[in-house]
Design an enzyme around this catalytic site. Structure first.
Site, PDB file in Angstrom:
ATOM      1  N   ASP A 169      -7.537   3.259   9.632  1.00  0.00           N
ATOM      2  CA  ASP A 169      -7.571   2.125  10.534  1.00  0.00           C
ATOM      3  C   ASP A 169      -6.764   2.552  11.764  1.00  0.00           C
ATOM      4  O   ASP A 169      -5.967   3.489  11.692  1.00  0.00           O
ATOM      5  CB  ASP A 169      -6.937   0.900   9.867  1.00  0.00           C
ATOM      6  CG  ASP A 169      -6.881  -0.303  10.789  1.00  0.00           C
ATOM      7  OD1 ASP A 169      -7.866  -0.547  11.498  1.00  0.00           O
ATOM      8  OD2 ASP A 169      -5.831  -0.976  10.813  1.00  0.00           O
ATOM      9  N   ASP A 369      -3.686  -1.120   7.072  1.00  0.00           N
ATOM     10  CA  ASP A 369      -2.838  -2.257   6.771  1.00  0.00           C
ATOM     11  C   ASP A 369      -3.645  -3.511   7.088  1.00  0.00           C
ATOM     12  O   ASP A 369      -4.688  -3.450   7.708  1.00  0.00           O
ATOM     13  CB  ASP A 369      -1.523  -2.235   7.575  1.00  0.00           C
ATOM     14  CG  ASP A 369      -1.757  -2.440   9.066  1.00  0.00           C
ATOM     15  OD1 ASP A 369      -2.900  -2.230   9.518  1.00  0.00           O
ATOM     16  OD2 ASP A 369      -0.817  -2.808   9.775  1.00  0.00           O
ATOM     17  N   ASP A 373      -8.320  -4.390   5.609  1.00  0.00           N
ATOM     18  CA  ASP A 373      -8.432  -3.048   5.051  1.00  0.00           C
ATOM     19  C   ASP A 373      -8.410  -3.040   3.526  1.00  0.00           C
ATOM     20  O   ASP A 373      -8.673  -2.003   2.917  1.00  0.00           O
ATOM     21  CB  ASP A 373      -7.284  -2.168   5.561  1.00  0.00           C
ATOM     22  CG  ASP A 373      -7.345  -1.956   7.060  1.00  0.00           C
ATOM     23  OD1 ASP A 373      -8.456  -1.790   7.594  1.00  0.00           O
ATOM     24  OD2 ASP A 373      -6.283  -1.983   7.714  1.00  0.00           O
TER      25      ASP A 373
END
Length: 480
Positions: A169, A369, A373
């Site tokens: 991410d 995070d 996710d």
């Protein structure tokens, strides 16, 4: 917001970080959709629920987590597998030893046969094999924990060695999710620099927007300024656009370029060019003249570049899967040298991307995070959650990095490799011990030296083999 809805009246800024993982509140007005779990930070809205209970975006994320948990492979315990074959083989060897001594051994045949077969059983006790994995894993887990890495499933160490791809991410992992001022430009048309800085500070101090907070912090660190907050009049916050006010009867405007354009102010093409590379530009105008342009960008995590270089040196492909826009994501990918970058991805799309890679035979690590996710963290062969992430992300990850330091993944690889190496060493010494001493316990040296191994010494040898495995595992504590 309690449920997925559509705005039918009003406008506001919504913190959707629990869904998208992005920190900047999004301005929404009539006919825009809002999601359960998002927070209306400013503004007033009236909304109509448009989903049935259990079918919100948040609910679907939770369902994906449950599906991923169902697909998690069980931990393969190599020691148990070896023991399941080793024990019957040893029993057979002990039985053959007894028969051989009964048929061809010297008198008293039964005594020799009983002693040698018992010695085989004692010396071949699979304690060392059974201890090989758990002792190394226990010490390895303690070692990683001391480095701020919480490994929640022991199979992480084995999976690290097979890892082929890492999907990151962006916000809060490779970047800090905090804006920093990259450039502060002054035109000097009507005001001196200190006056411009003082007016910008007075305006931004009245806002709680993340960009405003970054500008305020930057000014406090870099410039001298006058306190003009009490002299600012007719202050008004324009949702999702900027702010306007008056100072000594002159109009002040600060906000994005579209806001100034709508206010009839020409910011110039250079201002738009500054947005290249995914940066954000805030313009300040005094009495219809642009006096300053502030360029901001999401700060790259200091450890990110070193980590990307490290994993690429191991032949691992790197990916970014982010909910942010194309320019911002590609900018971060270019700056870090990431192999592949995907933007505007919803949680289910991240999940599908990892599932596709796994179908191609790839072993995937996911680093992220936020709730968005969590499905991907759970589905991935190794899910790494940042320590600052949401609770659901932390429970979904196989690994939690404390202190929000993505660079610790490098240490995770190093500690994982050391732990596996010690496990294999333990197995090697345990097998070498058995290969050498089982024949000795069976009496192969009797024809040469006329002695057999006493069961008491066999027991001592067995204990020493277990001690050697434990001591070898404890070496992990002092390895650098």
């Amino acid at each position: 917001m309690p449920a997925d809805s559509q705005i039918i009246e009003g406008e506001g800024s919504f913190d959707e970080s629990s869904i998208t993982g992005e920190s900047i509140p999004i301005h929404k007005s009539k006919n825009h959709n809002i999601y359960a779990g998002s927070i209306n930070t400013t503004g007033y809205i009236k909304a109509q629920i448009n989903t049935s209970p259990g079918n919100s975006v948040l609910d679907n994320i939770i369902k994906l987590i449950q599906q991923a948990q169902g697909k998690k492979p069980s931990i393969q315990n190599l020691a148990d597998l070896i023991s399941s074959y080793f024990v019957p083989v040893v029993l057979v060897i002990a039985a053959v030893t007894f028969i051989v001594w009964m048929l061809w051994g010297p008198q008293p045949q039964f005594n020799y046969a009983l002693l040698t077969s018992i010695s085989v059983l004692v010396i071949a006790c699979p304690c060392a094999i059974g201890l090989a994995t758990p002792t190394a894993i226990t010490v390895g887990l303690g070692k990683t924990a001391s480095n701020g890495i919480l490994v929640k499933t022991p199979d992480v160490f084995e999976n690290l060695g097979n890892n082929t791809d890492i999907v990151f991410d962006k916000t809060g992992t490779l970047t800090e999710g905090k804006f920093e001022v990259a450039d502060f430009k002054f035109s000097g048309k009507k005001l001196e620099k200190q006056k411009v800085v003082s007016l910008i500070y007075a305006l931004e101090k009245k806002s709680t927007h993340p960009i405003a907070e970054s500008i305020v912090k930057f000014i406090e660190q870099e410039y001298d300024f006058d306190n003009l907050q009490d002299e600012i009049q007719d202050f008004k916050n324009i949702q999702g656009m900027g702010m306007k006010a008056k100072y000594n009867g002159k109009q002040l405007l600060i906000g994005n370029l579209e806001f100034l354009k709508q206010s009839g102010i020409d910011v110039g093409q250079d201002a738009y060019n500054l947005r290249n590379g995914g940066r954000t530009v805030v313009a300040f105008a005094y009495n219809d003249d642009v006096e300053s342009l502030i360029v901001l960008e999401d700060k790259i995590n200091e450890q990110s570049k070193e980590l990307i270089e490290f994993v690429k040196s191991k032949g691992i492909k790197t990916w970014i899967a982010s909910g942010d826009n194309d320019e911002v994501v590609q900018n971060v990918a270019d700056r870090l040298g990431v192999d592949f970058a995907y933007s505007k991805m919803l949680p289910d799309q991240k999940y599908d991307k990892i599932a596709k890679l796994q179908k191609e035979g790839k072993k995937v690590m996911m680093v992220g995070d936020g709730i968005n996710d969590s499905p991907s963290l759970t589905l991935a062969d190794i899910g790494v959650a940042m320590g600052s992430g949401s609770d659901i992300a932390l429970t979904s990850g196989d690994v939690v990095l404390l202190g929000n330091n993505v660079g610790k993944i490098k240490k995770l690889f190093e500690d994982g490799k050391k732990t596996l190496r010690v496990i294999y060493q333990n197995f090697f010494w345990a097998f070498l011990y058995n290969i050498i001493l089982i024949p000795v316990a069976g009496g192969v040296i009797y024809p040469i030296w006329g002695v057999i191994l006493n069961p008491l010494f066999a027991g001592l040898a067995m204990a020493l083999s277990s001690i050697s495995v434990v001591l070898n595992s404890l070496r992990l504590k002092i390895m650098k």
